[in-house]
Design a protein around this motif. Structure first.
Motif, PDB file in Angstrom:
ATOM      1  N   ASN A 106      38.443 -19.954  44.995  1.00  0.00           N
ATOM      2  CA  ASN A 106      39.020 -20.121  46.340  1.00  0.00           C
ATOM      3  C   ASN A 106      40.532 -19.906  46.300  1.00  0.00           C
ATOM      4  N   LYS A 166      41.000 -16.283  46.089  1.00  0.00           N
ATOM      5  CA  LYS A 166      40.494 -15.569  47.270  1.00  0.00           C
ATOM      6  C   LYS A 166      41.435 -15.760  48.475  1.00  0.00           C
ATOM      7  N   TYR A 167      41.935 -16.985  48.660  1.00  0.00           N
ATOM      8  CA  TYR A 167      42.758 -17.262  49.844  1.00  0.00           C
ATOM      9  C   TYR A 167      44.255 -17.077  49.579  1.00  0.00           C
ATOM     10  N   ASP A 185      47.554 -23.323  44.608  1.00  0.00           N
ATOM     11  CA  ASP A 185      47.764 -21.885  44.819  1.00  0.00           C
ATOM     12  C   ASP A 185      48.951 -21.658  45.752  1.00  0.00           C
ATOM     13  N   LEU A 194      32.817 -25.860  48.927  1.00  0.00           N
ATOM     14  CA  LEU A 194      33.534 -27.144  48.836  1.00  0.00           C
ATOM     15  C   LEU A 194      32.605 -28.312  49.146  1.00  0.00           C
ATOM     16  N   GLY A 224      31.129 -21.129  53.653  1.00  0.00           N
ATOM     17  CA  GLY A 224      31.613 -22.496  53.910  1.00  0.00           C
ATOM     18  C   GLY A 224      30.743 -23.558  53.283  1.00  0.00           C
ATOM     19  N   ARG A 226      34.400 -23.488  57.921  1.00  0.00           N
ATOM     20  CA  ARG A 226      35.345 -22.438  57.518  1.00  0.00           C
ATOM     21  C   ARG A 226      36.524 -22.488  58.478  1.00  0.00           C
ATOM     22  N   VAL A 227      37.710 -22.193  57.980  1.00  0.00           N
ATOM     23  CA  VAL A 227      38.876 -22.166  58.866  1.00  0.00           C
ATOM     24  C   VAL A 227      38.783 -20.902  59.711  1.00  0.00           C
TER      25      VAL A 227
HETATM   26  P1  ADP Z   1      33.963 -20.333  51.658  1.00  0.00           P
HETATM   27  O1  ADP Z   1      35.182 -20.036  50.852  1.00  0.00           O
HETATM   28  O2  ADP Z   1      32.738 -19.693  51.124  1.00  0.00           O
HETATM   29  O3  ADP Z   1      34.138 -20.091  53.111  1.00  0.00           O
HETATM   30  P2  ADP Z   1      34.333 -23.117  50.873  1.00  0.00           P
HETATM   31  O4  ADP Z   1      33.469 -24.286  51.152  1.00  0.00           O
HETATM   32  O5  ADP Z   1      34.650 -22.833  49.448  1.00  0.00           O
HETATM   33  O6  ADP Z   1      33.621 -21.895  51.559  1.00  0.00           O
HETATM   34  O7  ADP Z   1      35.672 -23.320  51.673  1.00  0.00           O
HETATM   35  C1  ADP Z   1      35.616 -23.726  52.995  1.00  0.00           C
HETATM   36  C2  ADP Z   1      36.807 -23.186  53.771  1.00  0.00           C
HETATM   37  O8  ADP Z   1      37.992 -23.802  53.300  1.00  0.00           O
HETATM   38  C3  ADP Z   1      37.062 -21.723  53.589  1.00  0.00           C
HETATM   39  O9  ADP Z   1      36.328 -20.966  54.515  1.00  0.00           O
HETATM   40  C4  ADP Z   1      38.546 -21.585  53.821  1.00  0.00           C
HETATM   41  O10 ADP Z   1      38.780 -21.480  55.206  1.00  0.00           O
HETATM   42  C5  ADP Z   1      39.082 -22.902  53.346  1.00  0.00           C
HETATM   43  N1  ADP Z   1      39.661 -22.851  51.979  1.00  0.00           N
HETATM   44  C6  ADP Z   1      39.058 -23.232  50.840  1.00  0.00           C
HETATM   45  N2  ADP Z   1      39.901 -23.103  49.793  1.00  0.00           N
HETATM   46  C7  ADP Z   1      41.070 -22.654  50.291  1.00  0.00           C
HETATM   47  C8  ADP Z   1      42.349 -22.326  49.717  1.00  0.00           C
HETATM   48  N3  ADP Z   1      42.590 -22.441  48.393  1.00  0.00           N
HETATM   49  N4  ADP Z   1      43.316 -21.903  50.543  1.00  0.00           N
HETATM   50  C9  ADP Z   1      43.098 -21.790  51.873  1.00  0.00           C
HETATM   51  N5  ADP Z   1      41.921 -22.078  52.478  1.00  0.00           N
HETATM   52  C10 ADP Z   1      40.917 -22.518  51.701  1.00  0.00           C
END
Ligand code: ADP
Length: 490
Positions: A392, A395-396, A421, A455, A452, A440-441
């Protein structure tokens, strides 16, 4: 104050001296007309009234005084030298006077009477005041009662208009009002609807809330009378307080049967879909591996490239299916851990290697304490959490490949791991939901792929290790995700 009325100043003089010698306040009037003017202006406790006066005589004055509200209760002592006849005495009383003294006045007797009347007057005054206060109190109470009745009426009308079953009860929990929906589930207005034998008892749960004056919220199945079937309801009972004291409880049963069925169906679908996906996936994976071995002699470079891509996509699909399977395991309480002693440092370096191999040009920085204390944990699941946090983080962070892993020994004997990060960050209002299922955001959901659920699974794994998890983040600057797990107790 006492008013002496006499047309002869010398009579007034001697009476005044007599009364003032006994510490009474004295005022005087020389005629009936003068008296009427004075009594309307001042307050007197007693009037000593000469009967024989030119113009208005004493009886006429007394009769007039008995006609005014302000003066009708002032005691009067008539003084007269002549009217000793019984019929005059009676006339004196009938016109509102209370006593009658003939001249020459015996000072002792007069003082005795004055004192008695004075006391009587004071008592009457006090009585009147009490009466007025009582009357006011009654008025206030009547008003409050009318307001209360109106409020109760409004509350009942509101509850009547709800689609839910609604009721109110006394502070001790005796049902006082039920709306018409109630009778779809209960025969009378005194008893709760019949509850499913496997569900918790309302009375005992409510009794616990009553001890703390706190609201009750519980899900339970109640029997519908017509269909004789149980339906899931959300029961909420809220205390209504006045000046901190519970005066009433208001409760509602909301039908959530349809939501419950939908959630059950979704969970069942997830479970079936992930199992169904897994079988063909495993075979495809095996076949690709076989194919890979067979074509090593093939000289066409694009064959290998395509094969690698197919494998990478397959890995993604594999992770996805594994996550979906985990979700359905969490829902059914079947995500079981296999805890044993683990070497956390070794685990961390293996995770870092995996991330290095699967991502290009990443810079993973390690900070903090070296973890040499023993930990009992499910190694595969903790690895899953670490990989999730790290993937994550990368990725973000489209513009930064730097990630910091910080390890700490906390004062309460926990290992705290933070993955920091320098990516897009998370809006403050979204942070509390980030570990929720399918969350998800929204703002970034189109830019980055995902379901989503990563986590959410991490949070369940950490909870099962009796640890805590969370995030701090600043939009545009980056995020720090952490989790804690306890060290082995010595
Ligand atoms: P996914 O990444 O598959 O959508 P996750 O449960 O891992 O699902 O994360 C949930 C949401 O949290 C993500 O969709 C993202 O919006 C946000 N997120 C998670 N990790 C980060 C990060 N390191 N920085 C920014 N946003 C994050």
């Amino acid at each position: 104050m006492i008013l002496i009325v006499d047309d002869k100043p010398e009579n007034i003089y001697s009476l005044r001296r007599l009364l003032e010698s006994k510490n009474f306040n004295v005022d005087t009037a020389l005629s009936g007309e003068d008296t009427l003017k004075k009594v309307l202006k001042n307050d007197y406790a007693l009037i000593i009234l000469d009967v024989q006066m030119p113009g208005m005589d004493g009886f006429e004055v007394a009769e007039t005084l008995s006609g005014f509200n302000k003066t009708k209760n002032i005691p009067i002592i008539f003084l007269s030298a002549v009217n000793t006849d019984k019929k005059f005495i009676t006339k004196g009383y009938a016109s509102g006077a209370i006593d009658y003294v003939t001249k020459p006045v015996d000072p002792d007797i007069l003082i005795l009477k004055v004192k008695t009347f004075y006391r009587l007057y004071e008592q009457t005054l006090a009585l009147n005041e009490t009466q007025t206060a009582l009357r006011e109190e009654i008025e206030i109470r009547k008003k409050v009662q009318a307001e209360l009745k109106e409020r109760v009426y409004q509350l009942h009308s509101t509850l009547e208009s709800l689609p839910q079953l609604a009721f109110t009860s006394s502070p001790k929990g005796n049902i006082e009002f039920v709306n018409k929906q109630w009778y779809k589930f209960s025969f009378d207005n005194e008893n709760f609807p019949e509850i499913h034998p496997e569900d918790k008892n309302i009375q005992s749960e409510w009794a616990l809330c009553m001890l703390a004056d706190s609201p009750l919220e519980m899900e339970l199945r109640i029997k519908e009378l017509n269909s004789e079937t149980y339906r899931f309801h959300l029961l909420r009972i809220t205390p209504i307080k006045e000046k901190g004291v519970v005066v009433k409880w208001v409760g509602t049963f909301t039908d959530i049967e349809d939501q419950k069925q939908a959630i059950k169906k979704k969970d069942e679908f997830l479970s079936i879909a992930s199992h169904e996906l897994k079988t063909p996936l495993t075979s495809i994976k095996a076949y690709i591996q076989l194919l890979e071995r067979n074509i090593q002699s093939d000289k066409n470079p694009s064959t290998t490239i395509y094969l690698n891509r197919a494998q990478s996509q397959l890995n993604k699909l594999n992770t996805l299916v594994a996550d979906l399977l985990d979700i359905s395991k969490i829902e059914s309480g079947k995500l079981k851990l296999n805890k044993k002693l683990i070497d956390f440092e070794a685990l961390l370096s293996s995770v870092t290697d995996i991330i290095d191999q699967t991502h290009d040009n990443v810079e993973i920085i390690r900070e903090g304490d070296t973890i040499d204390t023993e930990i009992i944990a499910d190694e595969i699941r903790i690895e899953q959490v670490l990989i999730n946090y790290l993937t994550n983080a990368l990725k973000y962070s489209p513009d930064s490949k730097k990630v910091i892993i910080r390890t700490e020994k906390t004062s309460n004997n926990f290992l705290k791991v933070t993955v920091q990060d320098f990516g897009i960050g998370i809006p403050v209002e979204k942070q509390k939901n980030i570990f929720g299922k399918f969350f998800r955001v929204e703002e970034s959901s189109l830019r980055f792929q995902g379901l989503g659920i990563g986590l959410y699974i991490c949070s369940d794994i950490i909870k099962q290790h009796n640890g805590k998890y969370g995030v701090t983040s600043s939009e545009g600057k980056g995020s720090s995700f952490y989790f804690t797990i306890p060290f082995k107790q010595s």
